[in-house]
Scaffold this active site. Sequence first.
Site, PDB file in Angstrom:
ATOM      1  N   TRP A  20       0.789  -1.312  -0.038  1.00 33.64           N
ATOM      2  CA  TRP A  20       0.057  -0.101   0.089  1.00 33.64           C
ATOM      3  C   TRP A  20       0.971   1.038  -0.046  1.00 33.64           C
ATOM      4  O   TRP A  20       1.715   1.464   0.800  1.00 33.64           O
ATOM      5  CB  TRP A  20      -0.695  -0.111   1.357  1.00 33.64           C
ATOM      6  CG  TRP A  20      -2.080  -0.821   1.542  1.00 33.64           C
ATOM      7  CD1 TRP A  20      -3.344  -0.106   1.655  1.00 33.64           C
ATOM      8  CD2 TRP A  20      -2.235  -2.168   1.666  1.00 33.64           C
ATOM      9  NE1 TRP A  20      -4.159  -1.148   1.870  1.00 33.64           N
ATOM     10  CE2 TRP A  20      -3.983  -2.347   1.737  1.00 33.64           C
ATOM     11  CE3 TRP A  20      -1.472  -3.287   1.289  1.00 33.64           C
ATOM     12  CZ2 TRP A  20      -4.142  -3.508   1.784  1.00 33.64           C
ATOM     13  CZ3 TRP A  20      -2.095  -4.349   1.292  1.00 33.64           C
ATOM     14  CH2 TRP A  20      -3.330  -4.611   1.714  1.00 33.64           C
ATOM     15  N   TYR A  22       1.044   5.011   0.142  1.00 38.31           N
ATOM     16  CA  TYR A  22       0.249   6.157   0.554  1.00 38.31           C
ATOM     17  C   TYR A  22       1.007   7.346   0.854  1.00 38.31           C
ATOM     18  O   TYR A  22       1.543   7.548   2.153  1.00 38.31           O
ATOM     19  CB  TYR A  22      -0.852   5.877   1.630  1.00 38.31           C
ATOM     20  CG  TYR A  22      -2.031   5.002   1.206  1.00 38.31           C
ATOM     21  CD1 TYR A  22      -2.115   4.325   0.004  1.00 38.31           C
ATOM     22  CD2 TYR A  22      -2.975   4.652   2.279  1.00 38.31           C
ATOM     23  CE1 TYR A  22      -3.033   3.500  -0.173  1.00 38.31           C
ATOM     24  CE2 TYR A  22      -3.943   3.681   1.924  1.00 38.31           C
ATOM     25  CZ  TYR A  22      -4.066   3.202   0.773  1.00 38.31           C
ATOM     26  OH  TYR A  22      -5.026   2.389   0.405  1.00 38.31           O
ATOM     27  N   ILE A  30       0.862  -3.718  -6.180  1.00 47.22           N
ATOM     28  CA  ILE A  30       0.933  -2.283  -5.664  1.00 47.22           C
ATOM     29  C   ILE A  30      -0.483  -1.684  -5.585  1.00 47.22           C
ATOM     30  O   ILE A  30      -1.492  -1.798  -6.381  1.00 47.22           O
ATOM     31  CB  ILE A  30       1.721  -1.340  -6.593  1.00 47.22           C
ATOM     32  CG1 ILE A  30       3.255  -1.831  -6.893  1.00 47.22           C
ATOM     33  CG2 ILE A  30       1.688   0.022  -6.464  1.00 47.22           C
ATOM     34  CD1 ILE A  30       3.969  -1.633  -7.994  1.00 47.22           C
ATOM     35  N   LYS A  31      -0.707  -1.085  -4.561  1.00 46.58           N
ATOM     36  CA  LYS A  31      -2.006  -0.506  -4.159  1.00 46.58           C
ATOM     37  C   LYS A  31      -1.863   0.935  -3.827  1.00 46.58           C
ATOM     38  O   LYS A  31      -0.989   1.430  -2.899  1.00 46.58           O
ATOM     39  CB  LYS A  31      -2.751  -1.160  -3.032  1.00 46.58           C
ATOM     40  CG  LYS A  31      -4.010  -0.449  -2.829  1.00 46.58           C
ATOM     41  CD  LYS A  31      -4.708  -0.766  -1.543  1.00 46.58           C
ATOM     42  CE  LYS A  31      -5.701   0.114  -1.091  1.00 46.58           C
ATOM     43  NZ  LYS A  31      -6.339   0.167   0.359  1.00 46.58           N
ATOM     44  N   VAL A  32      -2.287   1.653  -4.724  1.00 45.65           N
ATOM     45  CA  VAL A  32      -2.331   3.445  -4.660  1.00 45.65           C
ATOM     46  C   VAL A  32      -3.799   3.823  -4.756  1.00 45.65           C
ATOM     47  O   VAL A  32      -4.637   3.205  -5.202  1.00 45.65           O
ATOM     48  CB  VAL A  32      -1.623   3.917  -5.453  1.00 45.65           C
ATOM     49  CG1 VAL A  32      -0.024   3.699  -5.284  1.00 45.65           C
ATOM     50  CG2 VAL A  32      -1.893   3.624  -7.161  1.00 45.65           C
TER      51      VAL A  32
END
Lengths: 305, 305, 305, 305, 305
Positions: free
Chosen positions: D169, D171, D203-205
Site C-alpha cells: 500500500w 500512501y 501495488i495499491k495506490v
Amino acid sequence: MKLTRKVKEILSWYESDNPGTKSNIARILMTGKLAGTGRMVILPVDQGFEHGPARSFAPNPAGYDPHYHFELAIEAGLNAYAAPLGALEASAASFAGCIPTILKVNHSNSLATLKDQAVTATVADALRLGCSAIGFTIYPSSEFQFEMIEELRELAAEAKAAGLAVVVWSYPRGPMLDKTGETALDIAAYAAHIAALVGAHIIKVKPPTAAISLDAAKKTYSSYPVEDDAAARFAHIVKACFNGRRLVVFSGGEAKGADSLLNEVRAIHAGGGNGSIVGRNAFQRPKEEALKLLSDIIDIYKSKP
Amino acid sequence: MKLTRKVKEILSWYESDNPGTKSNIARILMTGKLAGTGRMVILPVDQGFEHGPARSFAPNPAGYDPHYHFELAIEAGLNAYAAPLGALEASAASFAGCIPTILKVNHSNSLATLKDQAVTATVADALRLGCSAIGFTIYPSSEFQFEMIEELRELAAEAKAAGLAVVVWSYPRGPMLDKTGETALDIAAYAAHIAALVGAHIIKVKPPTAAISLDAAKKTYSSYPVEDDAAARFAHIVKACFNGRRLVVFSGGEAKGADSLLNEVRAIHAGGGNGSIVGRNAFQRPKEEALKLLSDIIDIYKSKP
Amino acid sequence: MKLTRKVKEILSWYESDNPGTKSNIARILMTGKLAGTGRMVILPVDQGFEHGPARSFAPNPAGYDPHYHFELAIEAGLNAYAAPLGALEASAASFAGCIPTILKVNHSNSLATLKDQAVTATVADALRLGCSAIGFTIYPSSEFQFEMIEELRELAAEAKAAGLAVVVWSYPRGPMLDKTGETALDIAAYAAHIAALVGAHIIKVKPPTAAISLDAAKKTYSSYPVEDDAAARFAHIVKACFNGRRLVVFSGGEAKGADSLLNEVRAIHAGGGNGSIVGRNAFQRPKEEALKLLSDIIDIYKSKP
Amino acid sequence: MKLTRKVKEILSWYESDNPGTKSNIARILMTGKLAGTGRMVILPVDQGFEHGPARSFAPNPAGYDPHYHFELAIEAGLNAYAAPLGALEASAASFAGCIPTILKVNHSNSLATLKDQAVTATVADALRLGCSAIGFTIYPSSEFQFEMIEELRELAAEAKAAGLAVVVWSYPRGPMLDKTGETALDIAAYAAHIAALVGAHIIKVKPPTAAISLDAAKKTYSSYPVEDDAAARFAHIVKACFNGRRLVVFSGGEAKGADSLLNEVRAIHAGGGNGSIVGRNAFQRPKEEALKLLSDIIDIYKSKP
Amino acid sequence: MKLTRKVKEILSWYESDNPGTKSNIARILMTGKLAGTGRMVILPVDQGFEHGPARSFAPNPAGYDPHYHFELAIEAGLNAYAAPLGALEASAASFAGCIPTILKVNHSNSLATLKDQAVTATVADALRLGCSAIGFTIYPSSEFQFEMIEELRELAAEAKAAGLAVVVWSYPRGPMLDKTGETALDIAAYAAHIAALVGAHIIKVKPPTAAISLDAAKKTYSSYPVEDDAAARFAHIVKACFNGRRLVVFSGGEAKGADSLLNEVRAIHAGGGNGSIVGRNAFQRPKEEALKLLSDIIDIYKSKP
C-alpha cells in the site's frame, strides 16, 4: 553480450533458480570456444587429491603448479575450470575474471579405507574465490551415500540461495557393484538420475558401457533395449537427466589415446550429451599436445550433430 | 579471456581483496566496448527512485520498462548497469549473464524531508540477482552522514566477504553546503577521498567546479592551486582517490547537450578519470540518439589520452 | 470456493493444526474431480529415485520429462502430485498454482545396502517451491527406524509451524520381516498407526494381505478376527488411523492389470479408505490409457460407498 | 486447473521469484469470478484498525464479526481478502482453503500522532494462518518513510524466500504534501513507482487526481502532458509500475455512491489497471447491496476494455 | 471436568490457537465460582508498581504480603490472579496449582515522564512460574504506541507458540486525549478493537463514559447513536471485540463505594461483557469486606442476564 537462442533455452530449464544461478550457468555456457553452443568442455584437476601428486603430475610436471591449469583452460578456450580449495587459493586471484571456476567442495584420496569423502570447502569459500559453481561428489551405493546426499542437500541449498550453480559428480561405488557395475549402463543412468533428483544443475558421470548390472533392471532393459552403440548409450543418459532438461557432461576417464577419446566425444556429441570433463587426458599431456587434443574435442562439439 | 596488462595493473591495486571481488571488478572492466582499457561507461537507472517516474522516463517512455535499460546498456557496449532492487527483480533473469550489474542498495526520493536514504536491499539480494557489485550513496555533511557511513561499513564488509565489489556514490549535501559547495573542487575531492577511505572499490562523484567551499581549505588551495582547467580538476579528484589506486567515475549530471557532455568526457579522459556514469543523458534520449552519444563517449575513452 | 460438509468434517479432525495447515489439507481435498468428496487420488513420482530411471520410465518414455507428470496429474483431475526436489525444481514454476504438490523430502534407491533413506530436501524448499505438504518415508522395523522417526519429528514440527501438511509413507521393512510380513495385515495396521502417532496428517501404506506376521499379534487377531475380505482389511487399517480421524491412502503397488487395480480401489472405497496413490500404474501406461484408468478409479471413489 | 494465457504472461513478469511466490500470485489471479482475466477485486478490512470500529462497522453492523468479511468476499467471488492479524486469527480456520488471504502486517490508527505504523505481524504469522501474501503500507514523504521502507525490505525478503507474495500500500503523506498533494497525479505515480522499486509484487495506490503537486515535476508534466481524463491517469500509473510489469490495484477510497465508484472502475479498466481494492464501499453497505455493487464492478472488469 | 456448552462455544472462537492456549483459556473459565458460565472475575495486583506501595496497600496492610492476594483470590472463588514478576516469584510456588495466574509483563510507574512502559518479564518467566497467560498494556495514542504494539507482537507470538493466553490492557492516553477522552465511548471501543486486532485473547478496558472524543467519529455516533445507558455502552464495547468473539473484561477503576461498583457490574452483565478485573476495590478493603463484595459481584454474573 547477447545469449544465443540455445543458451536461452537451456536457462529456461532452470525455472526455479534465481537470476544469480542463471547468470553463473550462462557464464559457463558463454565462455570459451564453445560459447553459445550449449556444449561445454571443462578442465577438472582434482586428481592430485584423488590419486596423489606424482601419479597426477609427473607425466607433465608443469601441472604441479596450479597456475598451469588455469593457463591451459584459458588458452584452450574451455568453459570452466574445477579444482580443490587450496589450488584455487593459490591461483584464483591471478586469473580473476578470466574463466568460470568450480570449487570442488568434497574429496576422497587413495589412502581412504571408506567409500566416503571429506567436505573440504564451503559456499563462503566459493564466493570469496569468485567461483561460478560448487562441485560435489556422491557415491550412489556406498554405505555413506545417504550422508553424502545429505551434505550435498545443505551445500546445494546454500549455493543456490547465493546465486551459484551446483555440479554433481555422481560416481556409483559400493558393496553391490563390481568394477563392471560402476559404469554399467543401468547404473550410470541411475546415478545421473539421482543427481538430477537431488537438484544438480550440471551432472557429471562416467561414460557408460553396454553392461546391465542390477538384476532388478535386467528385465526392463531387455524389454526396452538400448541400441548397442555408444551414442545410443549417451542418449540414454541424457534421457535420465530429465529428458535433457539438465546439463550432463562426461568424464574422459583414464588417460588414453587421443583417437579413443575423440571417438568417445563423437558419441557423446551424437547422443546429445552437453560435453566433456577432461582432466588427466589434458593436463598429463605436454601443453601443445593437450591444446591440440582439446581443440579437436571442441571442433567435434562445434560440428553439426 | 585474458586480462590486459592495464586491467591486471588495476586489479593489483586491490591487494587486500579476495579473488571473488577481483573477479567482479575484472568482469566490469572486461565487458563491453571498453573491455581491457581500464575505462568504463556505466548506465545507472536510479532516477525513477530519486526523481519519480515521469521526470525520469516521460522524455523517452521506453524507459518505463526495466528491460529497456538492460537492452540499452548491452547494445551500447557498456561495462555495467546499476539499478534498484525492484527493477533488477523485473529483468535480471531475462538478461542473466549478459552484462555485469550493480545493485543500488540505498535510495532517497524527492518527497524526502531528511538528507538520508533508506537501505532498500541486501548483499543476499545482490547474490541471488547475480550482481557483480553493490552501490551505496553517502551524503558527506548531512546530519545523517555517520549513520550512512556505518550502514555502508556493514554492507561493504559483507559484500567483500561474498566476493562482490563496492561502488560508492559520494554526494556531499548538508547544512554547511550551499548548491555551489556541493560540487566545489575541495568538497568533491574530499567526498571522493572519504569514499576511498571507507573502502570503496569504485567511487562515483559529480564533476567538480573551480569553486573552493570550505573556509579552512581556502588557504591550502591558494598555496597549492589547482590549474583552472577541467582536466586538471578531474586529475585532482583522481589524486584524492589514493593517487589513482581506486577507480573513479563521474556522473554526467543533469540532462544536457551532447557537445557539453562530450567535452566533459574529454576532460575526464585527459585528467585520468576512469570513466563515466551516464544516466539521464542516455535513457532520456531516443534509443538511436542514446546509442550514438554513448558510442561517442566510448570513442573518446578509447582514444590515446 | 465453499468447502463441502465432508471436507469441513475432515478438517475438524485436525484440531491442533493452524489455519495454514488446514488450508493446505483443504486445498488437496478441494482440487480435481474428487474435490469435496473427502477422497483423493494422488500421483507420486519417486520411482525414478527408488528404482532408477529406465525401470520407471522406459515403458512410457514421456515420463523422463518432469513436465509430463504435472500434465498427467492435472489432466486426470487428481488431487495432488508428489515428487523429489530436483523434479519439482525442473517444473514447479511452469505449473505454479495448477495443482497442490507434495515435496518428498527423503529417498532411498535400489543401490542402497542399508534400510534407510537420505533426507534430500527441507521445509524451506517446500515453501520456495510452493508445495502444500512434505512427504516422508519411515521404515518401521528397520535398524534405522528410530533415526528416521526422529528426522520426521523435526521436519514435521517445522512443516506444521509453517502451515504445511505432513504425508507419511509408512513402509515396514527390516530384519524381523520377510516379504509376506511387510504387507501382513497386523504389520500394515501397525505401520499406519505409528504414522498417525508420530503426527502424520495423511498416511500412506500398502494394501494389506490377510497374513498375520507378528507372533505376539496372532492371539489377538485370532480372538478378534478381521473378516477375510479386502474391504474389511482396508477398514481395519482405517480404524488403526485413529478410527478414521486421519486421512489414509493406499499405494497401487507394482504395475498391474487395470482390472486388478480397480478391484483393489473398490475394496478401499468400500472399506472407507480415503483414496489411492497411483504411481507406476499411471505414468508407465501410455497417456490415454493412464487417463482412462485414473478416470475409472475416480468414478469408483465418486460412487456411493 | 490450467492457467490462462493472460495469467501465464503475468507470472512471466515475476522472473526473479520462486515457484512458491508464483503459485501464490497465480492463486490470487485464478480465484473468484475474475479468475484468469488478470484483473482482481480484493476486499481489505483494515479500516477497523485505521479508523476505529464504529466508523467502520456501525453502518452495517454485520461487519463487527470477522467471519462476515470472509463470507462477503467468497460470495461475491473476489480474488482475495486482506485483514489484520487478530481478524484472521478469529476466522482463518473456519474459511481455510476458501479464498486467498493477505495478512496486513503493519497498521496505524486515528489516535496516532506520528505518520508511521506499527509492525503488527510477521511472515511466520502469514504462514501459520495460511496466507498467500503479506501486505505492508509505506508513507512516501513521511519523516518515517525510510524506516518504513527498511522494515518492508526485511519482511519482503523473508516473505519471498518463503514463497509468499508482497502487496504494498503506497500512501504518500508528510510535511511536503497537503491533502491535494497526497493524490496528485505526479505523487500517485511516484508512490506506485517506489513500491515497484522496493520489490512489491502487487501495488495499491489511491486513484490520482489531475493535480500536479511537486514543483520539480511541473515542467515534465507540462512538456509531456497526461490527457485530462481519468482513464489516461490510471494508464499513467500503470506505466509507472514498470510499464505494466507489476500488478497495480486502486482503492475505492471513501464510501461513495455506487455510480461514482463504477465510473472510477470503468476508468481503471480502460486505463489498464489490474483491479480494485474495495473496502468501505463493500462492507459498509448491507450485504445484498454490497454483492450487487461488487458484481457490477466485476462485470466491468470482465468486459472487453 | 467436562466443559460447559458455553465454554466450548467460547473456545471455538479461538480457532487459530493451539490446544495449549485453549487449555489455558479453559482453565481460567473453568475455575472458581463462575466456572463454566463464560464470565470471569480476575484479581489484578499491579497497583504497587503503578502507584507505589503505600498508596496501594496502606489501607489494608495485609496486601503488602504477596501471599495475601493469592489467598484472597482463591477464597473469593475468582477465575485468575494477575501480578508482576517479583510478586509471583514470592508466592507462586506456595499456591502452585490453586488458581490460574497471569504474569503482567510490562509496567509503568508514577515516576514516569513518558507514556510508555518497561517490559519486565518474558514468556520464559511465565512458563517457569506456571502462569496461564501473560498480560501486556498498550497505550493507544501515546507517541510510544507503535513500539508498545511491536513489543506485544513479539511477546504474544512467543506466548501463543508456548500455549499461553494473552491478556491485553488497552488504555488510551496521549497528546490527542484529555482525561475525558481516555474513557470516551468511541475511544474505549477503539482501544478494545485494537487489542483484538493485534491478537489478544482477553481484552481489558476501562468502563466507557457517554462522551465521544474524536472529531472524526462524531458523525458516525450521531448517525448510529449508542443508547445513553451504561449497559448499551458495554454492549458497544463487546461488539468492538469482534462482535463478542473475544473475551472482554472491565476494570473497576478507582476505589469506590460498593453500590456504585455493583451497579457497574450489573451494567457489564446486562451489556454482555465477560466480567470484571477488580483490584483496588478488592485488596484495599479488609478481607471480609472484600470477600463480601466479590461474592456480590459473582452473584450478579451468575444471575440470568
